[in-house]
Structures are given as C-alpha cells and as structure tokens.
Design an enzyme around this catalytic site. Structure first.
Site, PDB file in Angstrom:
ATOM      1  N   GLU B 201       1.504  -0.980  -1.684  1.00 22.07           N
ATOM      2  CA  GLU B 201       2.622  -0.582  -1.971  1.00 22.07           C
ATOM      3  C   GLU B 201       2.885  -0.669  -3.413  1.00 22.07           C
ATOM      4  O   GLU B 201       2.146  -1.397  -3.982  1.00 22.07           O
ATOM      5  CB  GLU B 201       3.604  -1.198  -1.129  1.00 22.07           C
ATOM      6  N   ARG B 293       9.388 -15.759  12.475  1.00 24.33           N
ATOM      7  CA  ARG B 293       9.014 -17.001  12.687  1.00 24.33           C
ATOM      8  C   ARG B 293      10.212 -17.785  11.863  1.00 24.33           C
ATOM      9  O   ARG B 293      10.683 -17.381  11.374  1.00 24.33           O
ATOM     10  CB  ARG B 293       7.670 -17.294  12.082  1.00 24.33           C
TER      11      ARG B 293
END
Lengths: 174, 501
Positions: B201, B293
């Site tokens: 990216e 997480r």
C-alpha cells in the site's frame, strides 16, 4: 593511622575510554580524575545497590556484572562499562577485534542464521549482503565491509550463533 | 456459561496479565511454555504448566496441535491467546471451535475477515470507510507489486496480510529495492504467522497512528472505549502510547469512534478489538486494520475508563451481555504507556538477550508495571524483545508525563540493554511535550541517540565502577551478582570497615 594505596582504572563506555585513580583510606575512597578529586563514602545496600556519598551528595547506584561487563544504573540511566586491563592481553584482544571486523563477518548479536547468501571462493563487493541473522523477530542483513573473497562459510541456515561469532571468513581480494 | 479453567497460549508480560485477571475471577490457569521458557515468570504464576515444544515459535507457541493437546490434557475449557503468536490465527480459532474449546476472542469467521488485512480493506471500502490506496489482493509475484507501486507511486509499504506488530513490514523507496524486500517480508511473515502472503500500500511518511478500543458482545451490542494515540514507533512497532490523543477534538473523536463501531459491526466482530486509523494533519483518517486481539497498549484504556479489558473479554466469551452502553463509558485524566524492550537504542535498536541480573520495578500512585521478567531470569533470543510496560495515569497530560519520567527514572533492569534511558529522552523531548507526535518522531527528533552523561555523572559512574572492581580484587572469585554472600565487596575492599581507625 592513615593508609593510602591507589590503583588506576580504565573503563570503556561506548567508544570512549576513561581513566581514574582510586585511593582507599579508612572510611572513605578518594577518586582522582586528572586534577579533580572526589571524596567518596560508600554504603553498601545490597548485592546490586550501593549508596555513594560524594562531597555531601548522596547517589544511589545500581550495579551488576554480566558477561564481563559492568552495568551501572543511576536515575534510570544505564551505562555499560568494560574494564581495560593493563596487560599484553588487551592489545591482543584489540587486534583480534580488528581482524574480525575486517576479514570476517561476525554476528552482531545472539540469534539464528536465516540465510547464507555466499559460498566459498565467491568474490563479494563492499556492502553486499552475505548473510541474514534473525533475533527476536528482527532480521539483520550482515554486509561485507570491503571487497573480499570468501575463505570459509562457518555457519549454516538454522544455526544459533552468539554475538561476535564468525559467520563467514573473508580474505583480501584485490 | 461457567468457566473454571483457562489455558493461556502466550508468554511474557501478557501471559502474566491474563493469569492475574483469571485469578481475580476465581478461574484456574494453565500456562504453556517452550523449552526456553521453563523458568519464565508466567510459568511460575500459573496453577498448571505444560511444555509444548522446542524454543522455535513454530514448534511451540505457534504449534496449534501442541496447544490444543495441552488444553485437553489439562482439561481447560477456554484458551486466551494474548497478543501476537496465534491470537489472530483463523485456523487456531476454528480448531478451538471444533474441539469445543472457547477461544477468548472473536469467532473464526470474523477473524478470517479482519485478520486478513487485504480482505478487511475490501470490506471496509465497501462499507464506505476510507482506506489507504494500494492493493486489494495479495500475492507473491514481484511483478504484481512493481505494477501497483508504479501506479500509486513510491514510497510504498509491504505488509504481511496476516501480520501485526510491524513484523514483515518494509518501506520501499525505489523499484530496485522491491524484489528483495518482498522476499524478506514473506520470509518474516511465514516465520511469524505461518502465512507468507504480503501486500502493498501507499506509504504515508508522517501520519498519526490513532486507534479505537472496541468491545462487542455476542448479543449485537458494541461500544468503543475511546482512542489511543500510538504514533511514537520504531521499525513500525509502537514504543509509547497515550490516551487521549492530542490530535482529536470531541467532534473528530465522536466521528472516529462511531466509524470504529460501524467497522466492527460490518465485520460481525465480537470480543475486544481495536480499529486502527492513520490520521493526517487535516483531520482526514484512513482505516488501517482491525487488531483482533487484546492490544499491548490496552492498559492505558483501562486506566482512563476504569474498564478491565481482560475481564470483559472473559465475560463476552462466557456469552454475557455487555454490562454498559456507549453513554455509560466515561474517561478521566490521561494515561501513557512506555514499552520496555530488550534492545540497544544506540545501536539501531538491536535486540539484546541474556540474563537479567537485577530488576527494580517502579511504583507509587498512578503507576502500573506490567512485567514479564524477574531478577535472574533469562531473556531468550527466540521471541519478541518486550520485557515490560510502564503505564501511568495523571489528571492531565502534563501530570501523566511527569509521572512517567519519575517512574522510568526508578526502573532498573541490569545485565541487558534496554530502552529505559531512551524512553526518558522521548518523554522529556520538547516536541513530545508540545504533542507533535507523528510516526516519524523517533527518526526525526531522536536519532542518532546514545546515553549521555555529563562530567559529574560520568565521574560518579566511574567511581562506582572502580569501587566495585576494587572490592572484587579483594574478594577473588566473587562477583557482585552472586546471590549468596556474607560480606559485600565494598565492605572489605574499601578497607573502611576492616581497616578500622
């Protein structure tokens, strides 16, 4: 009765070597730095902590020796010292170090060899990546510091290596 | 549902953190450890401990079979994965579901979506959430990467699709670096996550990294717990985090928070998660990824909101409804976290392993130390170099900042190199005080760095070293780090006690 016997110490911190003389007297030490002199009272606190009383200022010093180096921490600032010993050995050690740096590729840290990118007899260019060593998930590319010929490959992918361990031996190549 | 025994599939400070939460809830804990971690702190703290294999992560903490086996053997009902390792691994979550083990985290389907950074870019883009320009598919063919890089323009960033924690991330400034970088990134990704796919990216050189903590239960309720700013990074790994972010006003905060909750709902995500954004100086923000997480930096949210995130995770995993709604979430004051790594900031943050000869933890009001080490422990070369985290709370940013400086100054870890001194210089830096925290902060303001001592301090250090060396000379064969000794070397070596009058 005052006794006074001095000893000169040299310590390296980073790239700089510093010198001082320490005189022991009953109840105190005198540290001499050139013409400056410190009067020091030492109060041991524990195996890893001493209080130094220096000219009326109290300083808490944490210290430990690990791997032949002294770790000294004052106010959350840690310094790593190596004592330079006044013996023939010191010169030899320095030479060995120079030899390693110029004519061998050494691992800068303990880790695991990920990849060896050269074979015996290869001629390598300055800054060419010769091997990759990984420690704590960080890959380090080890590069040649000069144009050279690979004399011997001393480690293989998967090997665990120590800091300073030779990975590739090199020899000068014109 | 009733949870009585939880296996913690991690190590270090985060395993300790989870074990503590379980204890408070009356849940018994099972630690797993590699052969290198037999003496680790998390093993000492758990009620039960099982060895799951050799030191290499792939053979132990990333070894799904071994961990599932350990859970069965120990009759654990649930697994808390911590962060890193298998925490965002879809196959692991799925395997737990199949084995009737509660995975304390999102479902494997939600994980598959958000854990795959490329798939989540596509989902978020479809939901109208802004994303960073770049690939919407992953690959291994360098030509594919070269074409995309050419299209969006250098510099570009290679990232592991399954990644996190900056592992496998490489910035590329020119086409000729591309091939080697893609290979290196794939290798790291394969080793760290068991999945070597990477994508590319646009690299934004100096954005702010702002993330929102979210919590979602299995009954359709989701809230955010405000932001964390994590712009101070080295090698794309966060070093200092704080909340609130100096870059957000209430309008932007509300908008980004709502977007974060939307993103989580779009992904069908449950349990604790973090929506990461990059924010530019014009207040434009881009979805970066969902961290599926518990985050390393979760404590700063806990200190400012009063919500215990690990306990919330366990409650959600038990199937409970969130006990509060968005309007109930309040925050107060300011919190900062500094991560203490085993590394040498003076040598390019090179990892440092070895024995911790001595540890002194910081304390006092508003100071929390989440720590995975102890005096005498070994720091193995095989894992992340994080040792502990110093977290502080203060009424406002300046109070927290000063408290952090004080806490760091009393933290002592001897025997290995750490970032403690470096972190003090970050926290004391004029640009940090001014709130100019961008992801290039360390390169721009801190490097090169080394521990500096003025003449006075240097003389104290040298004196201490000489006194210590002198003591040892008088006590052959003894070292200052030996734990059993009748008389310290300073008492004998200096002659100030035995010398007498």
């Amino acid at each position: 009765m005052a006794r006074s016997f001095g000893r000169t110490f040299q310590f390296t911190i980073g790239d700089t070597t510093h010198q001082l003389s320490l005189f022991s007297e009953p109840g105190l030490y005198r540290a001499h730095f050139g013409d400056r002199q410190l009067e020091v009272h030492v109060q041991p606190i524990s195996d890893n902590c001493i209080l130094l009383d220096i000219d009326g200022h109290s300083v808490t010093v944490y210290l430990a020796e690990e791997g032949g180096r002294k770790f000294i921490c004052i106010g959350g600032r840690q310094f790593v010292l190596e004592e330079v010993r006044e013996s023939a050995g010191a010169g030899v050690a320095a030479q060995t170090q120079a030899f390693k740096t110029d004519y061998a590729l050494v691992s800068p840290m303990p880790g695991q060899v990920v990849k060896i990118q050269v074979s015996e007899g290869d001629v390598v260019e300055k800054n060419q990546t010769l091997a990759i060593v990984e420690a704590m998930k960080m890959e380090n590319e080890l590069k040649a510091s000069a144009r050279a010929r690979v004399k011997k490959v001393c480690a293989a992918a998967g090997d665990l290596v120590d800091a300073g361990q030779i990975i590739v031996e090199l020899e000068p190549e014109e | 549902m009733d949870l009585r025994k939880v296996l913690v599939a991690n190590r270090g400070e985060i395993a300790v953190r989870v074990i503590r939460a379980c204890r408070e809830l009356g849940i018994s804990t099972v630690a797993v450890y590699s052969e290198a971690d037999r003496e680790s702190l998390h093993v000492q703290m758990a009620d039960h401990a099982l060895c799951i294999g050799p030191p290499a992560p792939l053979e132990s903490y990333l070894n799904i079979e071994a961990i599932v086996d350990a859970a069965k053997k120990s009759a654990a009902q649930a697994i808390h994965p911590g962060y890193g390792f298998l925490s965002e691994n879809t196959s692991f979550a799925k395997r737990c579901e199949e084995e009737d083990l509660v995975f304390i985290g999102p479902t494997s389907n939600a994980l598959a979506l958000v854990g795959d950074k490329v798939a989540s870019r596509v989902t978020m883009s479809k939901a109208g959430i802004p994303i960073i320009p770049g690939m919407k598919s992953k690959g291994t063919d360098p030509a594919l990467f070269a074409a995309e890089a050419k299209k969006i323009g250098y510099p570009v960033l290679i990232k592991a699709s399954a990644g996190g924690g900056g592992k496998g991330m490489v910035v590329i400034n020119s086409p000729r670096e591309l091939k080697e970088a893609v290979e290196a990134s794939m290798r790291v990704a394969g080793g760290a996550f068991g999945d070597e796919s990477v994508y590319l990216e646009k690299y934004l050189p100096a954005p702010r990294h702002v993330e929102f903590q979210v919590l979602a239960d299995t009954h359709g309720n989701a809230v955010h717990l405000f932001e964390r700013e994590c712009s101070i990074q080295r090698r794309h790994q966060k070093v200092v985090e704080e909340t609130p972010s100096v870059a957000l006003d209430d309008r932007l905060r509300t908008k980004m928070g709502a977007t974060a909750v939307e993103a989580i709902k779009a992904a069908g995500y449950t349990n604790a998660g973090t929506v990461e954004f990059l924010l530019d100086d014009d207040g434009r923000f881009y979805f970066l990824e969902v961290n599926a997480r518990l985050q390393v930096e979760h404590p700063i949210t806990e200190l400012t909101t009063g919500v215990d995130l690990v306990r919330q995770q366990i409650a959600v995993a038990r199937g409970e409804k969130l006990s509060f709604s968005q309007k109930d979430v309040r925050r107060s004051g300011h919190a900062i976290e500094c991560r203490i790594y085993a590394e040498d900031p003076a040598k390019g943050f090179m990892p440092s392993s070895g024995r911790v000869a001595f540890l002194r933890e910081p304390g006092g009001p508003g100071v929390r130390h989440d720590c995975g080490i102890y005096s005498g422990c070994q720091v193995p070369v095989h894992y992340d170099p994080i040792l502990s985290k110093v977290i502080v709370w203060g009424e406002d940013r300046e109070a927290a900042r000063k408290r952090m400086l004080s806490a760091l100054s009393e933290t002592v870890i001897l025997g290995i190199q750490t970032s403690i001194g470096f972190l003090q210089d970050v926290i004391a830096h004029a640009e940090f005080i001014a709130g100019n925290t961008h992801t290039d902060f360390i390169d721009k303001y801190m490097m090169p760095w080394k521990e500096e001592a003025d003449k006075e301090l240097l003389q104290v250090i040298l004196t201490a070293a000489a006194v210590d060396a002198q003591g040892k000379a008088g006590q052959p064969g003894r070292s200052s780090s030996s734990s059993v000794r009748q008389v310290t070397p300073w008492q004998t070596g200096g002659g100030w006690r035995v010398g007498g009058q």
